[in-house]
Scaffold this active site. Structure first.
Site, mmCIF file in Angstrom:
data_model
loop_
_atom_site.group_PDB
_atom_site.id
_atom_site.type_symbol
_atom_site.label_atom_id
_atom_site.label_comp_id
_atom_site.label_asym_id
_atom_site.label_seq_id
_atom_site.Cartn_x
_atom_site.Cartn_y
_atom_site.Cartn_z
ATOM 1 N N GLY A 1 0.838 -1.184 0.000
ATOM 2 C CA GLY A 1 0.000 0.000 0.000
ATOM 3 C C GLY A 1 0.875 1.237 0.000
ATOM 4 O O GLY A 1 2.056 1.162 0.358
ATOM 5 N N GLN B 1 3.271 9.934 1.265
ATOM 6 C CA GLN B 1 4.559 9.229 1.281
ATOM 7 C C GLN B 1 5.419 9.555 0.055
ATOM 8 O O GLN B 1 6.617 9.287 0.054
ATOM 9 C CB GLN B 1 4.341 7.712 1.364
ATOM 10 C CG GLN B 1 3.729 7.278 2.688
ATOM 11 C CD GLN B 1 3.563 5.772 2.734
ATOM 12 O OE1 GLN B 1 2.589 5.234 2.211
ATOM 13 N NE2 GLN B 1 4.525 5.084 3.333
ATOM 14 N N CYS C 1 6.214 -0.017 7.469
ATOM 15 C CA CYS C 1 5.844 1.178 6.712
ATOM 16 C C CYS C 1 7.018 1.557 5.817
ATOM 17 O O CYS C 1 8.156 1.615 6.294
ATOM 18 C CB CYS C 1 5.517 2.318 7.667
ATOM 19 S SG CYS C 1 5.046 3.839 6.814
ATOM 20 N N LEU C 2 6.734 1.826 4.560
ATOM 21 C CA LEU C 2 7.810 2.200 3.633
ATOM 22 C C LEU C 2 8.476 3.505 4.053
ATOM 23 O O LEU C 2 9.606 3.774 3.660
ATOM 24 C CB LEU C 2 7.258 2.325 2.207
ATOM 25 C CG LEU C 2 6.717 1.015 1.610
ATOM 26 C CD1 LEU C 2 6.036 1.296 0.280
ATOM 27 C CD2 LEU C 2 7.823 -0.008 1.447
ATOM 28 N N HIS D 1 -4.066 1.518 7.848
ATOM 29 C CA HIS D 1 -2.709 2.072 7.850
ATOM 30 C C HIS D 1 -2.596 3.215 6.840
ATOM 31 O O HIS D 1 -2.065 4.284 7.158
ATOM 32 C CB HIS D 1 -1.722 0.938 7.513
ATOM 33 C CG HIS D 1 -0.291 1.342 7.426
ATOM 34 N ND1 HIS D 1 0.667 0.925 8.329
ATOM 35 C CD2 HIS D 1 0.362 2.140 6.531
ATOM 36 C CE1 HIS D 1 1.846 1.455 7.986
ATOM 37 N NE2 HIS D 1 1.685 2.183 6.897
ATOM 38 N N GLU D 2 -3.107 2.990 5.623
ATOM 39 C CA GLU D 2 -2.971 4.010 4.564
ATOM 40 C C GLU D 2 -3.828 5.239 4.862
ATOM 41 O O GLU D 2 -3.403 6.372 4.629
ATOM 42 C CB GLU D 2 -3.322 3.419 3.196
ATOM 43 C CG GLU D 2 -2.479 2.218 2.763
ATOM 44 C CD GLU D 2 -0.983 2.416 2.880
ATOM 45 O OE1 GLU D 2 -0.505 3.565 2.819
ATOM 46 O OE2 GLU D 2 -0.274 1.404 3.066
ATOM 47 N N HIS E 1 -2.232 7.580 7.186
ATOM 48 C CA HIS E 1 -1.218 8.454 6.583
ATOM 49 C C HIS E 1 -1.827 9.789 6.147
ATOM 50 O O HIS E 1 -1.160 10.817 6.160
ATOM 51 C CB HIS E 1 -0.594 7.789 5.343
ATOM 52 C CG HIS E 1 0.586 6.911 5.634
ATOM 53 N ND1 HIS E 1 1.742 7.383 6.211
ATOM 54 C CD2 HIS E 1 0.797 5.590 5.407
ATOM 55 C CE1 HIS E 1 2.616 6.385 6.327
ATOM 56 N NE2 HIS E 1 2.068 5.274 5.846
#
Ligand code: ZN
Length: 189
Positions: free
Chosen positions: A46, A51, A97-98, A139-140, A143
């Protein structure tokens, strides 16, 4: 399509409340295409627009097929997503998380949710997600409000370092919250 740079913790954009999208134009399509390519390249399951340093309410999700569970690969693009219903029941699971390379944490999330939003052309869409997919959505969407998984862990001992190599990229905010326990990497968003 182009791969964009994924910003990491410490960058101020990750902490902004992202703007609602009002223009469903060519630029939005390009952003979504780039986000999908960037997510695949990372690789991640995702990605949220903040990000890639675009503070707008856009997320992409792509999960792999799981033959054991009998679930197909799925892709979602949501513009202006909102959680409109959520299970009272929550469960803890591991997340990466990226934007926080090298760390995973045990995070409590709703077991199922209903998400409402728009597609890239502005048409309304709605999905009911449960389990792993519901976790990725939560999670997304977090953000988009400047919230990271490390904010959701019950206590710092539930954040684990994955590799030593990536630790330098983190700032004090995350580094302070880290327990130095080895852990297998998990798919990240
Ligand atoms: Zn993330």
């Amino acid at each position: 399509m182009a791969i964009r740079e994924i910003i990491t913790i410490g960058h101020p954009t990750l902490r902004l409340k992202a703007r609602k999208v009002t223009k469903f134009d060519q630029e939005l399509k390009r952003l979504v295409d780039d986000m999908i390519e960037t997510m695949r390249n990372a690789p991640g399951v995702g990605l949220a627009a903040p990000q890639v340093n675009v503070p707008e309410r856009v997320i992409v999700i792509e999960t792999q097929a799981d033959e054991e569970e009998g679930t197909p690969a799925e892709q979602y693009v949501f513009v202006n997503p909102e959680i409109v219903k959520a299970s009272r029941e929550k469960e803890e699971g591991q997340e990466g998380c990226l934007s926080i390379p090298g760390y995973v944490g045990d995070v409590e999330r709703h077991v199922w949710i209903v998400v409402r939003g728009q597609d890239v052309q502005g048409r309304p869409q709605r999905v009911r997600a449960r389990g792993y997919l519901a976790r990725i959505f939560q999670h997304e969407i977090d953000h988009l409000d400047g919230t990271l998984f490390i904010d959701r862990v019950a206590d710092p001992s539930k954040i684990y370092k994955v590799t030593a190599a990536d630790a330098d990229q983190l700032d004090a905010e995350a580094a302070e919250a880290v327990a130095l326990l080895p852990q297998e990497p998990v798919p990240a968003g």
